[in-house]
Design a protein around this motif. Sequence first.
Motif, mmCIF file in Angstrom:
data_model
loop_
_atom_site.group_PDB
_atom_site.id
_atom_site.type_symbol
_atom_site.label_atom_id
_atom_site.label_comp_id
_atom_site.label_asym_id
_atom_site.label_seq_id
_atom_site.Cartn_x
_atom_site.Cartn_y
_atom_site.Cartn_z
ATOM 1 N N HIS A 91 -4.340 -10.187 2.609
ATOM 2 C CA HIS A 91 -4.416 -8.729 2.748
ATOM 3 C C HIS A 91 -3.171 -8.126 2.114
ATOM 4 N N HIS A 93 -1.804 -5.146 -1.288
ATOM 5 C CA HIS A 93 -2.147 -4.058 -2.206
ATOM 6 C C HIS A 93 -1.464 -4.358 -3.532
ATOM 7 N N ALA A 245 -6.651 -5.004 -0.595
ATOM 8 C CA ALA A 245 -7.342 -4.316 0.498
ATOM 9 C C ALA A 245 -7.646 -2.867 0.151
ATOM 10 N N LYS A 299 -13.603 -1.563 1.888
ATOM 11 C CA LYS A 299 -12.504 -1.337 2.824
ATOM 12 C C LYS A 299 -12.646 0.039 3.464
ATOM 13 N N HIS A 384 -5.867 -6.187 10.266
ATOM 14 C CA HIS A 384 -4.693 -5.985 11.149
ATOM 15 C C HIS A 384 -4.969 -6.430 12.582
ATOM 16 N N ASP A 449 0.197 -7.551 3.663
ATOM 17 C CA ASP A 449 0.063 -6.102 3.471
ATOM 18 C C ASP A 449 1.119 -5.580 2.490
HETATM 19 ZN ZN LIG Z 1 -3.234 -2.731 3.906
#
Ligand SMILES: [Zn+2]
Length: 549
Positions: A91, A93, A245, A299, A384, A449
């Motif tokens: 996960h 970006h 994500a 998403k 999450h 993340d």
């Molecule tokens: Zn994220």
Amino acid sequence: MAVKQASLPLFAAFFAAALVGCRSTPEYDHVLTNARVAQFDGDAISFVNVHLALRDGRIAALIPATEALPLASDSTDLTGTFVYPGLVDAHAHFMALGQALETVNLVGTRSWAECVERVRQYVADHPEVAVVRGRGWDQNDWTLDEWPTSVELDALSDKAIVLSRIDGHAVVCNQIALKQSGITAATRIEGGEIITAAGKPTGVLVDNAETLLRIAEPSREEKIRYLQAAERWCIELGLTGVHDAGLPTKDIMLIDSLQRAGGLRMPLYVMVSESPEALDHWLQRGPLETDWISVRSFKFYSDGALGSRGALLRAPYRDRHDHFGLALRDQSYLRTAAARLAKAGWQMNSHAIGDSANHLVLSIYREALGAKTAKPDLRWRVEHAQVVSPEDRKEFGGSLGIVPSVQPTHATSDMDWAPDRLGADRMPHAYAYRSLREANGGWIPLGTDFPIEHPNPMYTILAATARRALDGHPLGGFQTDEALTLDQTILGMTRDAARASFREGQAGEIRLGNWADFTIFDTNLSEIAPMNLPKTQALQVWIHGERRK
Ligand SMILES: [Zn+2]
């Protein structure tokens, strides 16, 4: 060469030619010799001594080290180093990481004044940009824990300035950006907040309010620079794949075209950022699958983040008594979308931080996946799964196969202030990775993340196993009954990441037929003291049979 010697008898020349002919068509493209290769058995990792033979980017044979070397076009002696399946961030970006690398970096700033100084420097160094972008501020790290305001930015430039908070759930921008976007103190939006003071917007936009900004997007060339910068850094840190994500369709198509042209060679599992238009487009078009990209999921966001008090809680925030957080999407919208995706066989991945958001997403998933028309084995993910009421944990795994997808460094980044938001009674429900893994039947995909957190997978191992921050605190670890073992953590970044993206049989394990994606270390990771993990670097990185580091 022997065949060129004129004096050679005819039969000898014939045999020599046959030998050369044989050598010119070796069985394998590449053989990695003297490798100690990680093999998974249940939750345990062991190592076998083999030669790894590769063909067409895939693992074509695992040959016991005691046997003769096969014929291959090329070979690399790994001198007994430790070969893990390529580490994947489940996960993150990817595009945003590149953007963070190429624009104003505000990570680690200790005050708003320091942020302003970095922006001032960037404006002076980059007269060519049309919009000044930056990312990474976090008022929780500042001595004065208050929202910033546009006043200081207004003096810096006559261009729009937009600076994202570290979690992406708030921005601060200058008055020019607000004016260009038509945002005033009177503007209202569902699931978002425009912070005002003395009847004027201060420049801070929270959650959905960010979508009101109408400023020029980065150009195609800028985006290509972002993607390639992200690729370089990910490989340097030992990553061989990333689950992005949430990207809009046009960015996904840019990635696909760049990959087809050879300008980006990082395997990506990309979730489509949901919108009614994106759903219509992709359900009509069908999934996109190449050797480098897989698009078969969407998403969604159900709430905001805990830091900015956007996470949706069942009981009020401990440090804001009348406040429960923000619902970012209407429930009936989510239900309708879930029913469509279940029927069409797409994966649904929903951001859920607060216990109320998790409860809601799980109930929507249960309803849609339980319908008669739903396709089987869709592996819908809760991204999450940060604060989950204990009674809701049982909704993971089981016959519907709902997957918790977690980021261990969130635990150690949030641990100092999360009790202020949640209070002591709710803290055991948060960052409960071991419990979630158990509820899910013994597997859990792990990510970072990034760029919200650092992309280094070694930081994930430290946070997941020792539950300690980079500076070593707290000495005994944070809520260590929810720690994962080292092997469970590595599985989370390899086998489990593959499973969460339908890539088993392609990646995630070193076995016949899988892509030759490896992260190689000179030590067995189990022999490294926790606080030495952040300094540990991947020695070599291989992606689809090619050495990249
Ligand atoms: Zn994220």
